[in-house]
Design a protein around this motif. Structure first.
Motif, PDB file in Angstrom:
ATOM      1  N   SER A  59       0.823  -1.203   0.000  1.00 12.28           N
ATOM      2  CA  SER A  59       0.000   0.000   0.000  1.00 12.28           C
ATOM      3  C   SER A  59       0.861   1.258   0.000  1.00 12.28           C
ATOM      4  CB  SER A  59      -0.939   0.005   1.208  1.00 12.28           C
ATOM      5  OG  SER A  59      -1.836  -1.099   1.149  1.00 12.28           O
ATOM      6  N   SER A  60       1.979   1.195   0.707  1.00  7.30           N
ATOM      7  CA  SER A  60       2.893   2.338   0.710  1.00  7.30           C
ATOM      8  C   SER A  60       3.465   2.587  -0.680  1.00  7.30           C
ATOM      9  CB  SER A  60       4.039   2.099   1.703  1.00  7.30           C
ATOM     10  OG  SER A  60       3.553   1.993   3.022  1.00  7.30           O
ATOM     11  N   LEU A  61       3.766   1.516  -1.397  1.00  7.98           N
ATOM     12  CA  LEU A  61       4.272   1.653  -2.764  1.00  7.98           C
ATOM     13  C   LEU A  61       3.213   2.282  -3.669  1.00  7.98           C
ATOM     14  CD1 LEU A  61       6.265   1.211  -5.049  1.00  7.98           C
ATOM     15  CD2 LEU A  61       5.459  -1.164  -5.209  1.00  7.98           C
ATOM     16  N   LEU A  62       1.969   1.817  -3.558  1.00  7.59           N
ATOM     17  CA  LEU A  62       0.895   2.394  -4.372  1.00  7.59           C
ATOM     18  C   LEU A  62       0.751   3.884  -4.075  1.00  7.59           C
ATOM     19  CD1 LEU A  62      -1.466   2.073  -6.357  1.00  7.59           C
ATOM     20  CD2 LEU A  62      -2.915   1.515  -4.394  1.00  7.59           C
ATOM     21  N   ASN A  63       0.758   4.250  -2.813  1.00  9.02           N
ATOM     22  CA  ASN A  63       0.619   5.655  -2.443  1.00  9.02           C
ATOM     23  C   ASN A  63       1.773   6.496  -2.982  1.00  9.02           C
ATOM     24  OD1 ASN A  63      -1.758   5.144  -1.062  1.00  9.02           O
ATOM     25  ND2 ASN A  63      -0.773   4.954   0.942  1.00  9.02           N
ATOM     26  N   LYS A  64       2.978   5.950  -2.941  1.00 14.11           N
ATOM     27  CA  LYS A  64       4.150   6.691  -3.430  1.00 14.11           C
ATOM     28  C   LYS A  64       4.060   6.899  -4.940  1.00 14.11           C
ATOM     29  CE  LYS A  64       7.142   7.942  -1.436  1.00 14.11           C
ATOM     30  NZ  LYS A  64       7.482   9.280  -0.871  1.00 14.11           N
ATOM     31  N   GLY A  86       1.386   9.463  -5.555  1.00 11.23           N
ATOM     32  CA  GLY A  86       1.648  10.774  -4.972  1.00 11.23           C
ATOM     33  C   GLY A  86       0.559  11.226  -4.027  1.00 11.23           C
ATOM     34  N   GLN A  87      -0.213  10.276  -3.519  1.00 10.92           N
ATOM     35  CA  GLN A  87      -1.276  10.591  -2.573  1.00 10.92           C
ATOM     36  C   GLN A  87      -1.574   9.359  -1.728  1.00 10.92           C
ATOM     37  OE1 GLN A  87      -5.316  10.766  -4.255  1.00 10.92           O
ATOM     38  NE2 GLN A  87      -4.404  10.312  -6.253  1.00 10.92           N
ATOM     39  N   ASP A  88      -2.228   9.585  -0.577  1.00 11.75           N
ATOM     40  CA  ASP A  88      -2.568   8.477   0.310  1.00 11.75           C
ATOM     41  C   ASP A  88      -3.891   7.864  -0.136  1.00 11.75           C
ATOM     42  OD1 ASP A  88      -0.300   8.874   1.797  1.00 11.75           O
ATOM     43  OD2 ASP A  88      -1.284  10.147   3.282  1.00 11.75           O
TER      44      ASP A  88
END
Length: 427
Positions: A226-231, A234-236
């Motif tokens: 999930s952190s990779l997807l958010n990065k 460019g958004q949470d």
């Protein structure tokens, strides 16, 4: 639906806008326009704009098109007004009251097809242009709307028709024409076969260009999916916690990469669990893997892969943490962003290409062109054997039929209904 009706519909969006345009098309288009627009010009001319007032009180522009010179090929009038939804509705009602019929979805384009203004591949490209979300999609749709695929199909059809006509001529006039040159016919068909193959080779890119490139992110719980997807986004977008099993369902988001829509699917962490809800999420993770064009399997230092499936790209995450770094093809930090550009480059390198084709074919075109390819090859095989050369005629006619379905020349009403079911009202 009657082909002789005069139809009406907005050809711009239904939301509030600065300007909206309503199209009348059919044999009574100018007469109906005259009833709802004033002042009517003394000598109305095609492709000329006139300013005036419409029957419902709004003012705007009237543009006239004579039969054979409009988008549909019919007599047409386009009524441009202020883009208030109520203004649009009232003007459409006024046209209906004067004898027009509400257009069905895609009916304007269908009329254009039936009147020879566009072929079926150009009609399909109109939908692609409307649905385009990237400049590359729009550019490709524009090429198709301009007839790029039709011209290529026409060249293939011309070659096949030439060989077919020559065979039939030699059957009917064998004494006058002499021996049929099998070798020359095979050479011409070989050229057609090569052109068909180039189009077939473009199918993988065509599918990705139209539908997007699906990338599934898998791995054990808390590995940083999930952190990779958010990065990347460019958004949470996805919830990130230290609690295993936080992601219980797939989360899908899209970015544009080199003109391609890349659909990232953040999946539930794969592990052994007795939680029935988490088990459903893991099952969906496996489904996402099966449907993906590329699978990124995230691991962290000291952790083993969960699938060990050839073709999956193993990505080492959390390289910002202290300690030894294992040697992997690509290493990233979803927290700091280290290695993300390299990861995106790896993804774009996996996009299929169109070979030597300047255009791509769609899912509908592929089986038709494959059929044409098989029949042209069958005709070549027949001509290369010591059997009557006119036996190749059946193969050639079948090839022409399949090619005609691409452009609509031999398409049935059912095929047309399927294609135009994708259209919206006003197109």
């Amino acid at each position: 639906m009657s082909l002789f009706d005069t139809i009406v519909a907005p050809i711009t969006g239904t939301q509030r806008a600065a300007v909206a345009t309503i199209r009348l098309s059919g044999p009574e288009a100018w007469r109906i326009a005259q009833q709802v627009f004033t002042p009517w010009p003394d000598e109305p001319a095609s492709h000329r704009c006139y300013y005036g007032t419409f029957a419902h009180g709004d003012d705007g522009l009237l543009t006239l098109f004579r039969h054979g010179h409009s988008f549909t090929g019919e007599e047409s009038a386009e009524l441009s007004i202020h883009g208030s939804p109520v203004s649009v509705e009232l003007l459409v009602r006024a046209c209906l009251a004067q004898g027009a019929r509400a257009a069905e979805p895609g009916e304007f384009t269908r009329q254009a097809l039936l009147n020879g203004r566009v072929d079926l591949s150009q009609a399909e490209a109109i939908v692609e242009a409307i649905e385009a979300r990237t400049e590359r999609q729009l550019t490709h749709a524009s090429r198709l709307r301009e007839g790029a695929l039709r011209r290529e199909i026409d060249l293939i059809v011309e070659t096949v028709l030439c060989v077919l006509a020559e065979i039939e001529a030699h059957v009917d006039f064998s004494e006058e024409l002499g021996v049929f040159d099998r070798s020359a016919a095979i050479d011409r068909l070989s050229n057609a076969l090569g052109r068909i193959q180039v189009l077939l080779d473009s199918a993988p890119l065509g599918k990705v260009l139209r539908d997007g490139f699906r990338v599934a992110i898998i791995g054990r719980p808390n590995v940083g999916k999930s952190s990779l997807l958010n990065k990347i986004l460019g958004q949470d977008r996805a919830i990130v916690t230290d609690i295993p099993g936080t992601t219980r369902d797939t989360v899908e988001e899209t970015i544009e990469l080199d003109g391609i829509l890349v659909r990232f699917i953040d999946t539930a962490g794969i592990r052994e669990t007795t939680d029935p809800v988490e088990q459903l999420g893991i099952a969906r993770s496996h489904q996402a893997v099966e449907e993906a064009d590329l699978v990124l399997e995230l691991v962290e230092p000291g952790q083993e892969e969960v699938t060990n499936i050839q073709g999956h790209v193993v990505v080492l995450n959390k390289v910002d943490l202290p300690g030894p770094r294992p040697s992997y093809h690509i290493a990233i930090s979803a927290r700091t962003g280290e290695g993300i550009d390299e990861l995106l480059k790896l993804i774009s390198d996996r996009f299929p290409d169109a070979g030597s084709a300047e255009i791509t074919i769609s899912v509908r075109h592929h089986p038709l062109l494959q059929s044409a390819h098989d029949h042209v090859r069958g005709a070549m095989g027949t001509l290369g054997m010591a059997i009557p050369f006119d036996l190749a005629v059946t193969h050639l006619r079948e090839a022409l039929s399949s090619l005609g379905e691409v452009t609509g020349a031999t398409a049935s009403a059912d095929i047309l209904d399927t294609v135009f079911s994708r259209f919206c009202i006003g197109k």
